[in-house]
Design a protein around this motif. Sequence first.
Motif, short mmCIF file in Angstrom:
data_model
loop_
_atom_site.label_atom_id
_atom_site.label_comp_id
_atom_site.label_asym_id
_atom_site.label_seq_id
_atom_site.Cartn_x
_atom_site.Cartn_y
_atom_site.Cartn_z
N ASP A 223 0.82 -1.21 0.00
CA ASP A 223 0.00 0.00 0.00
C ASP A 223 0.86 1.27 0.00
OD1 ASP A 223 0.80 -0.95 2.54
OD2 ASP A 223 -0.49 0.55 3.49
N GLU A 224 0.38 2.28 -0.69
CA GLU A 224 1.04 3.57 -0.71
C GLU A 224 0.71 4.31 0.59
OE1 GLU A 224 2.80 5.17 -3.52
OE2 GLU A 224 2.97 3.08 -4.10
N PRO A 225 1.57 5.23 1.03
CA PRO A 225 1.25 5.99 2.24
C PRO A 225 0.05 6.89 2.01
CG PRO A 225 3.19 6.90 1.17
CD PRO A 225 2.84 5.64 0.43
N SER A 226 -0.60 7.30 3.11
CA SER A 226 -1.76 8.19 2.94
C SER A 226 -1.28 9.62 2.73
CB SER A 226 -2.69 8.10 4.14
OG SER A 226 -1.99 8.40 5.32
N HIS A 227 -0.26 10.03 3.44
CA HIS A 227 0.34 11.32 3.12
C HIS A 227 1.76 11.42 3.67
CE1 HIS A 227 -1.52 12.07 7.04
NE2 HIS A 227 -0.59 12.98 7.23
N VAL A 228 2.41 12.51 3.30
CA VAL A 228 3.81 12.70 3.62
C VAL A 228 3.94 14.04 4.32
CG1 VAL A 228 6.02 13.23 2.55
CG2 VAL A 228 4.68 11.32 1.71
N THR A 229 4.60 14.07 5.48
CA THR A 229 4.86 15.35 6.13
C THR A 229 6.35 15.64 6.08
OG1 THR A 229 5.37 14.59 8.36
CG2 THR A 229 3.04 14.71 7.78
N GLU A 230 6.74 16.81 6.62
CA GLU A 230 8.16 17.17 6.62
C GLU A 230 8.96 16.24 7.53
OE1 GLU A 230 8.69 18.81 4.12
OE2 GLU A 230 8.96 20.93 4.54
N GLU A 231 8.29 15.56 8.45
CA GLU A 231 9.00 14.74 9.42
C GLU A 231 8.76 13.25 9.29
OE1 GLU A 231 9.19 17.25 13.43
OE2 GLU A 231 7.20 17.18 12.55
N THR A 232 7.67 12.89 8.61
CA THR A 232 7.32 11.47 8.54
C THR A 232 6.67 11.13 7.20
OG1 THR A 232 5.20 12.01 9.50
CG2 THR A 232 6.85 11.09 10.99
N THR A 233 6.63 9.81 6.94
CA THR A 233 5.75 9.28 5.91
C THR A 233 4.64 8.57 6.67
OG1 THR A 233 7.65 8.94 4.49
CG2 THR A 233 5.62 7.79 3.89
N VAL A 234 3.40 8.91 6.39
CA VAL A 234 2.31 8.41 7.21
C VAL A 234 1.52 7.33 6.47
CG1 VAL A 234 0.26 9.04 8.52
CG2 VAL A 234 2.14 10.66 8.31
N HIS A 235 1.50 6.13 7.03
CA HIS A 235 0.62 5.08 6.56
C HIS A 235 -0.56 5.00 7.51
CE1 HIS A 235 3.15 3.14 3.43
NE2 HIS A 235 4.11 3.74 4.08
N GLU A 236 -1.55 4.21 7.12
CA GLU A 236 -2.76 4.14 7.92
C GLU A 236 -2.45 3.77 9.38
OE1 GLU A 236 -6.86 1.80 7.19
OE2 GLU A 236 -5.77 2.52 5.45
N GLU A 237 -1.63 2.73 9.56
CA GLU A 237 -1.39 2.22 10.91
C GLU A 237 -0.06 2.66 11.50
OE1 GLU A 237 -3.37 0.30 12.65
OE2 GLU A 237 -4.76 -0.69 11.28
N ALA A 238 0.84 3.16 10.68
CA ALA A 238 2.18 3.40 11.19
C ALA A 238 2.81 4.62 10.53
CB ALA A 238 3.07 2.18 10.94
N GLN A 239 3.78 5.20 11.24
CA GLN A 239 4.53 6.31 10.68
C GLN A 239 5.98 5.89 10.48
OE1 GLN A 239 4.18 9.47 13.50
NE2 GLN A 239 1.95 9.34 13.57
N LEU A 240 6.61 6.48 9.47
CA LEU A 240 8.02 6.24 9.22
C LEU A 240 8.76 7.54 9.46
CD1 LEU A 240 7.53 4.36 5.82
CD2 LEU A 240 7.47 3.39 8.12
N GLU A 241 9.68 7.51 10.42
CA GLU A 241 10.37 8.74 10.81
C GLU A 241 11.41 9.11 9.75
OE1 GLU A 241 9.61 9.66 14.26
OE2 GLU A 241 10.32 11.63 13.67
N ARG A 242 11.49 10.40 9.43
CA ARG A 242 12.55 10.89 8.55
C ARG A 242 13.72 11.33 9.42
NH1 ARG A 242 10.87 12.01 3.49
NH2 ARG A 242 8.65 11.61 3.14
N THR A 243 14.91 10.79 9.16
CA THR A 243 16.00 11.04 10.10
C THR A 243 17.27 11.60 9.46
OG1 THR A 243 16.56 8.71 9.87
CG2 THR A 243 15.31 9.32 11.82
N ILE A 244 17.31 11.75 8.13
CA ILE A 244 18.53 12.25 7.49
C ILE A 244 18.35 13.74 7.18
CG2 ILE A 244 20.09 12.04 5.52
CD1 ILE A 244 19.29 9.13 5.29
N GLY A 245 19.23 14.57 7.70
CA GLY A 245 19.15 16.01 7.49
C GLY A 245 19.91 16.43 6.24
N LEU A 246 20.08 17.75 6.09
CA LEU A 246 20.75 18.27 4.90
C LEU A 246 22.20 17.79 4.81
CD1 LEU A 246 20.81 20.03 2.40
CD2 LEU A 246 21.31 22.00 3.84
N VAL A 247 22.91 17.82 5.94
CA VAL A 247 24.31 17.39 5.93
C VAL A 247 24.40 15.91 5.52
CG1 VAL A 247 26.35 16.98 7.35
CG2 VAL A 247 25.03 19.08 7.63
N GLY A 248 23.51 15.10 6.08
CA GLY A 248 23.49 13.68 5.72
C GLY A 248 23.21 13.48 4.24
N GLY A 249 22.26 14.27 3.69
CA GLY A 249 21.92 14.16 2.28
C GLY A 249 23.09 14.55 1.39
#
Lengths: 242, 475
Positions: free
Chosen positions: B22-48
Amino acid sequence: MTDTNSTERPTVLVPVRVLDGDGIPDGVPELLGNAHVVVLGYHVVPDQTAPGQARLQFEDRATDRLAEFATMFEAAGATVETELVFTHEKQQTIDRQIRDHACHAVLVANATRPPERVLVAVRGTIGSSRIARVVAGLFADTDAAVTLYHLAADDESDTDAETMLGAVRDRLVDRGMDEDAIALEIGREDGPRAAIADAATSYDVVVMGESEPSLATFVFGMAADDVAEQFLGPVVVVQRDP
Amino acid sequence: MADTDVDVSTEGTNAVGDEPADEPSHVTEETTVHEEAQLERTIGLVGGLAIGIGTMIGAGIFVFPGLAAGNAGPAATLSFGIGGAIALLVALPASELATAMPRSGGGYYFISRSMGTGYGAVVGLGLWMGLVFASAFYLVGLGHYATAVLAEVGVTLSLDPVIPLALLFAVALTALSIAGTENTTKIQNVVVIVLLVILTAFLSYGSLDALGVFGRESAPGTLFSQGYFPVLQTAALVFTSYLGFAQVATVAGDIKEPSRNLPLAMVGSVLIVTVFYVVTIFVATSAFGADRLESFGETAMVEVARDFLGLPGAVAILVAGLLATFSSANASILSASRTVYALSRDALIPRRASDINLRYGTPHIALLAAGGPIAVLVATGQVELLAEVASFLHLVMYALICVALLALRRRDPDWYDPSFEMPGVPVLPATGALASAALIVFMQPASIVVGVLVMAVSYGWARYYADDVQLKGDF
């Protein structure tokens, strides 16, 4: 915010390692029976793994466990929200949840018996209204005895410390706590962490303020974690005003 | 905080009955949001930036100067300039697409969602293989540097140790990424910073010397000593030095504040490495002249440093070369593993390919799917072929990224709402697509044949295994 919902339950975040942790320790649901509990089930994956990859494999199992935890808190009388997060950085996830849910406090969960004696560490006037909000919210309807504890600085007189603690007691009484259930205690030892952990040996629960973000806490971890480690019981860490 | 709705629905099943996840329901600046779970975004500009620069800088500075100078003469500087310009033309549309779809898989994800399963499979499987070829190329470079270190400390061996050492590193790196629990992102950041410091010091000294500040004669040479055509051929060869920026997009799902950090990391890393490359070639050809530089082969920069600063200079560049080729290979293996994950998530390859082992929490099958073929390719030892095939497969993706951007801008579906919009549409993306395709023409025939073969097999696989899978978003 504190004023508008002062009669409501305090929101307490309970972070749990949802897949490989030991679950909710004994006594913790009862401790938070009067709270609005946000159960944060988190799973930390190594850098080589995409969090989404862990989700594909573990979401169902994690969701089931989280639902079990929620039922435990509900059975003890709490209102409950759950969050499931797959992450590379535990602390970042916890901090974000504290912000997103405007949590008043975070629980470092350790096993406890039904709380009879509560130690509240008060550092000063700053932040004491939030501490009062959480303590009254959790314990006003219970038989727990609360001790307000202040570790005095060298140049601080007993009178000053008592005045400060008395003000916190008044706030608690305003919020519906029984004055007789509140004791005041002033400590005069070196090293706040050791002193708090020391005084806590005869208590069931410790409530303390969040330590300042300084280089020391960054390197050595949160003071609350140290306390929890020595205390072995649950520690409620009250968050600063957002 | 800008919440982006993800309104791309996938459907269909593959040959073994799996559906795309399943695709995520939406994406925020800090997470990718699925129906039941969130995926934390943890890599900043320096990491990128560290992922982009760390992947790229190993090849351009530490492997190619000798080869490029031999092929194109001092005008090799221009070859690197051309490569950088093309990379920038692709980094801009890739940034726009990434801010509209900040999900793991990068170029593969954009193309499968905007152009459909067939293109997606060719690009996705091609990207996996492209990263495998690139990683093998970096590891052979690493083998050369390790050999140079052995030579420096006086160890002489009866057989040429380059390939055996490279193989050893391939196995070690795969094992490390499967069983390693150390914080790889933080290590990568430190490695890149150390590298940039060493290089900046070295190149500053070298530039001043080349401009005659220290009163030495710089080596004479006509700019186009080999003619004009080899400049373009060399640009095609050294384009492998510019493959890293798109790797930032393969971890787009992990990048914090994607709308800001993705464009900055991709465009920024291209600009930074282009400057370093151009200055490096300028300094190297000024010091020695193209012909002598060529005779030093893959580790030519060590000799340049020795000429400037004696033994300490040579040691510093040896260390930097080891670090740089190692970090390039490491970053590529991890990106290849992410690509395998993205493909298996979309049911284009078996779901098991992205399984995580319970002991280390790492995707061992995906990592082996990168490390295994890498070891095989390393054993061939064909530096130029490996580099060109890697570039070929990436260039196909780059051209299609530009096409995807043009298609999305033209149709403008509701779900397409990038927070970064590239300037100069349609001229710049069209130029990017044409330039990417044109660069392929200048490659050796053998590289083109291998590249086309990989694409054909990819397409055949998709038709066989995932013919029913629909990945394209609504237009």
